[in-house]
Design an enzyme around this catalytic site. Structure first.
Site, PDB file in Angstrom:
ATOM      1  N   SER A 126       0.824  -1.196   0.000  1.00 14.45           N
ATOM      2  CA  SER A 126       0.000   0.000   0.000  1.00 14.45           C
ATOM      3  C   SER A 126       0.862   1.251   0.000  1.00 14.45           C
ATOM      4  O   SER A 126       1.960   1.264   0.583  1.00 14.45           O
ATOM      5  CB  SER A 126      -0.839  -0.012   1.279  1.00 14.45           C
ATOM      6  OG  SER A 126      -1.433   1.240   1.481  1.00 14.45           O
ATOM      7  N   ALA A 127       0.325   2.305  -0.598  1.00 11.19           N
ATOM      8  CA  ALA A 127       0.990   3.603  -0.565  1.00 11.19           C
ATOM      9  C   ALA A 127       1.113   4.118   0.870  1.00 11.19           C
ATOM     10  O   ALA A 127       1.878   5.044   1.135  1.00 11.19           O
ATOM     11  CB  ALA A 127       0.195   4.609  -1.391  1.00 11.19           C
ATOM     12  N   TYR A 150      -1.554  -0.437  10.950  1.00  8.86           N
ATOM     13  CA  TYR A 150      -1.842  -1.097   9.670  1.00  8.86           C
ATOM     14  C   TYR A 150      -0.682  -0.869   8.688  1.00  8.86           C
ATOM     15  O   TYR A 150      -0.172  -1.805   8.070  1.00  8.86           O
ATOM     16  CB  TYR A 150      -3.159  -0.557   9.083  1.00  8.86           C
ATOM     17  CG  TYR A 150      -3.281  -0.810   7.604  1.00  8.86           C
ATOM     18  CD1 TYR A 150      -3.501  -2.093   7.115  1.00  8.86           C
ATOM     19  CD2 TYR A 150      -3.146   0.234   6.676  1.00  8.86           C
ATOM     20  CE1 TYR A 150      -3.574  -2.330   5.748  1.00  8.86           C
ATOM     21  CE2 TYR A 150      -3.222   0.002   5.319  1.00  8.86           C
ATOM     22  CZ  TYR A 150      -3.432  -1.284   4.861  1.00  8.86           C
ATOM     23  OH  TYR A 150      -3.495  -1.509   3.512  1.00  8.86           O
ATOM     24  N   LYS A 154       2.142  -3.468   6.856  1.00 12.22           N
ATOM     25  CA  LYS A 154       2.439  -3.573   5.420  1.00 12.22           C
ATOM     26  C   LYS A 154       3.939  -3.393   5.157  1.00 12.22           C
ATOM     27  O   LYS A 154       4.517  -4.130   4.364  1.00 12.22           O
ATOM     28  CB  LYS A 154       1.636  -2.537   4.618  1.00 12.22           C
ATOM     29  CG  LYS A 154       0.179  -2.907   4.443  1.00 12.22           C
ATOM     30  CD  LYS A 154      -0.028  -4.023   3.427  1.00 12.22           C
ATOM     31  CE  LYS A 154      -1.415  -4.609   3.495  1.00 12.22           C
ATOM     32  NZ  LYS A 154      -1.706  -5.676   2.526  1.00 12.22           N
ATOM     33  N   ASN A 197     -15.047   2.566   5.580  1.00 13.57           N
ATOM     34  CA  ASN A 197     -14.006   3.401   6.188  1.00 13.57           C
ATOM     35  C   ASN A 197     -13.460   4.396   5.183  1.00 13.57           C
ATOM     36  O   ASN A 197     -12.878   5.395   5.548  1.00 13.57           O
ATOM     37  CB  ASN A 197     -12.829   2.534   6.642  1.00 13.57           C
ATOM     38  CG  ASN A 197     -13.186   1.723   7.849  1.00 13.57           C
ATOM     39  OD1 ASN A 197     -13.499   2.283   8.889  1.00 13.57           O
ATOM     40  ND2 ASN A 197     -13.172   0.411   7.715  1.00 13.57           N
ATOM     41  N   GLY A 293      -4.388  11.457  11.788  1.00 17.97           N
ATOM     42  CA  GLY A 293      -3.492  10.631  10.958  1.00 17.97           C
ATOM     43  C   GLY A 293      -3.580  10.914   9.469  1.00 17.97           C
ATOM     44  O   GLY A 293      -2.780  10.404   8.692  1.00 17.97           O
TER      45      GLY A 293
HETATM   46  N1  UFG Z   1     -12.494  11.296   3.590  1.00 18.11           N
HETATM   47  C1  UFG Z   1     -13.514  12.146   3.966  1.00 18.11           C
HETATM   48  N2  UFG Z   1     -14.641  11.594   4.499  1.00 18.11           N
HETATM   49  C2  UFG Z   1     -14.811  10.240   4.659  1.00 18.11           C
HETATM   50  C3  UFG Z   1     -13.755   9.374   4.277  1.00 18.11           C
HETATM   51  C4  UFG Z   1     -12.600   9.941   3.755  1.00 18.11           C
HETATM   52  O1  UFG Z   1     -13.412  13.359   3.822  1.00 18.11           O
HETATM   53  O2  UFG Z   1     -15.864   9.805   5.165  1.00 18.11           O
HETATM   54  C5  UFG Z   1     -11.278  11.860   2.964  1.00 18.11           C
HETATM   55  C6  UFG Z   1      -9.986  11.582   3.716  1.00 18.11           C
HETATM   56  O3  UFG Z   1      -9.761  12.584   4.679  1.00 18.11           O
HETATM   57  C7  UFG Z   1      -8.976  11.609   2.567  1.00 18.11           C
HETATM   58  C8  UFG Z   1      -9.748  11.042   1.387  1.00 18.11           C
HETATM   59  O4  UFG Z   1     -11.124  11.225   1.706  1.00 18.11           O
HETATM   60  O5  UFG Z   1      -8.605  12.913   2.266  1.00 18.11           O
HETATM   61  C9  UFG Z   1      -9.510   9.562   1.141  1.00 18.11           C
HETATM   62  O6  UFG Z   1      -9.725   8.855   2.341  1.00 18.11           O
HETATM   63  P1  UFG Z   1      -9.825   7.259   2.396  1.00 18.11           P
HETATM   64  O7  UFG Z   1     -10.141   6.864   3.789  1.00 18.11           O
HETATM   65  O8  UFG Z   1     -10.721   6.783   1.303  1.00 18.11           O
HETATM   66  O9  UFG Z   1      -8.369   6.791   1.962  1.00 18.11           O
HETATM   67  P2  UFG Z   1      -6.953   7.101   2.642  1.00 18.11           P
HETATM   68  O10 UFG Z   1      -6.141   7.814   1.620  1.00 18.11           O
HETATM   69  O11 UFG Z   1      -7.060   7.701   3.968  1.00 18.11           O
HETATM   70  O12 UFG Z   1      -6.402   5.638   2.902  1.00 18.11           O
HETATM   71  C10 UFG Z   1      -6.467   4.672   1.917  1.00 18.11           C
HETATM   72  C11 UFG Z   1      -6.666   3.292   2.531  1.00 18.11           C
HETATM   73  C12 UFG Z   1      -5.434   2.819   3.204  1.00 18.11           C
HETATM   74  C13 UFG Z   1      -4.279   2.968   2.321  1.00 18.11           C
HETATM   75  C14 UFG Z   1      -4.139   4.384   1.837  1.00 18.11           C
HETATM   76  C15 UFG Z   1      -3.005   4.539   0.869  1.00 18.11           C
HETATM   77  O13 UFG Z   1      -7.698   3.311   3.474  1.00 18.11           O
HETATM   78  O14 UFG Z   1      -5.602   1.457   3.486  1.00 18.11           O
HETATM   79  O15 UFG Z   1      -5.329   4.759   1.164  1.00 18.11           O
HETATM   80  O16 UFG Z   1      -2.804   5.861   0.526  1.00 18.11           O
HETATM   81  F1  UFG Z   1      -3.176   2.614   2.975  1.00 18.11           F
END
Ligand code: UFG
Length: 337
Positions: A126-127, A150, A154, A197, A293
């Site tokens: 994962s990134a 998590y 990875k 999530n 985070g």
């Molecule tokens: N976001 C919202 N509201 C939500 C959910 C997310 O505003 O209800 C925003 C987050 O703040 C972020 C973007 O949408 O700016 C993307 O969030 P995600 O939770 O979809 O994805 P993340 O980039 O946080 O994390 C994901 C996966 C991880 C993985 C990571 C790699 O959940 O498992 O990408 O970059 F490691």
């Protein structure tokens, strides 16, 4: 026919990968504990590809079960290792569960490979291993800086694999996914989280009337519209990267690490807007506080994947949101039938 073992074989990314593999000369053996997936996904992959899959309901923590799988299929030539727990927030609350499941499960798998003489593996990374990178788009040589349990699992799973590859002459492809979204264009398989999530499954459920509104996690980030920017990658493009990695390992030796992203970022508001266009009505959202985070922006440099794997993302934002909406509207209960 080349036989491949797919761990976590009923999950979201695995299901799409299985469909792509089954278009070719591959035979699949799946192992999954169905903690975050179900048998219906496997049945639909069989139906879409008109091929049979051998599957085992088993946990990687169960060494005897793993031994049985490898013993019953001495012709397994490669492994694609998807199985892992993957919710960032949950990993902060239950780190020991994450380390046990992801690390011990992987160690058991790697040991079983060693015992049964399987030396090629594609690993689902994962990134998240980059944390908050100093430069974007981030390339594969950037330092590893995971910021949550998590992400640590990875990066550890990567390192264990690299060390084992060096000691045992394994051939390994580590794929660092950016943000996988979308679904197969049939609408038959897609992401089915028990509680979403990630952004797009959440937006999708709000669009379907299952949830009331999207909460945007902060609009004061240093990005063009103030909301978080990510490199979203269509799951079918991601699936194809696995097929190309399997082919790569048939030809070249050693350890290869690839970013699997588009190199292009979209903000939370751009994703909501694109989804509104896909579903044809407005999506309720409100701006809330930042999620702990989170980072402002991350995109991945995909040039090495193009150069060495011959892989490039082909599908754009419209295909991502259209397919996600097709899956959501055709399967309001996910795989529950
Ligand atoms: N976001 C919202 N509201 C939500 C959910 C997310 O505003 O209800 C925003 C987050 O703040 C972020 C973007 O949408 O700016 C993307 O969030 P995600 O939770 O979809 O994805 P993340 O980039 O946080 O994390 C994901 C996966 C991880 C993985 C990571 C790699 O959940 O498992 O990408 O970059 F490691």
């Amino acid at each position: 026919m080349q036989k491949i073992l797919i761990t976590g074989g009923a999950g979201y990314i695995a299901s799409h990968t299985n469909v792509e593999l089954l278009k070719g000369e591959y035979e699949l053996v799946l192992i999954d504990n169905y903690i975050n997936s179900c048998e219906e996904a496997v049945k639909r992959v069989e139906e879409l590809s008109n091929r049979k899959i051998t599957f085992y309901e088993a946990d990687l923590l169960n060494e005897a079960a793993l031994d049985t799988v490898f013993s019953e299929h001495p012709d397994i030539q490669q492994v694609i290792h998807f199985a892992a727990l993957k919710a960032v927030g949950e990993s902060v609350e239950k780190p020991l569960d994450y380390y046990t499941n992801n690390i011990t499960g992987s160690l058991n798998l790697y040991r079983a490979m060693l015992k049964h003489g399987v030396s090629k593996i594609v690993f689902s990374s994962s990134a998240t291993v980059y944390g908050d990178p100093e430069t974007i788009p981030v390339d594969e040589s950037a330092p590893i800086h995971a910021t949550n349990p998590y992400g640590h699992t990875k990066s550890m799973m990567e390192q264990i694999l690299i060390d084992s590859a060096h000691a045992n002459h394994w051939d390994v492809a580590i794929l660092r996914y950016f943000n996988p979204v979308g679904a197969h264009d049939s609408g038959r398989i897609g992401e089915d989280p028990s509680y979403p999530n990630n952004l797009l499954p959440f937006v999708s459920q709000v669009a379907a009337g299952i949830r009331e509104k999207v909460v945007v996690f902060g609009d004061d980030w240093s990005t063009p519209d103030g909301t978080g920017v990510r490199d979203y990658i269509h799951v079918v493009d991601l699936a194809k990267a696995h097929v190309q990695s399997v082919e790569k390992l048939n030809q070249s030796k050693g350890v290869h690490i690839y970013n699997i992203g588009t190199g292009r970022g979209y903000s939370v508001l751009e994703m909501i807007k694109a989804f509104e266009d896909a579903c044809g009505h407005s999506i309720r959202y409100e701006v809330g506080p930042r999620r702990s985070g989170d980072i402002a922006e991350v995109t991945g440099d995909p040039r090495k994947s193009l150069r060495e794997l011959g892989w490039k993302a082909e599908l754009g934002l419209k295909e991502m949101v259209d397919s996600a909406w097709k899956w959501q509207s055709a399967n309001p209960q996910g795989y529950k039938v």
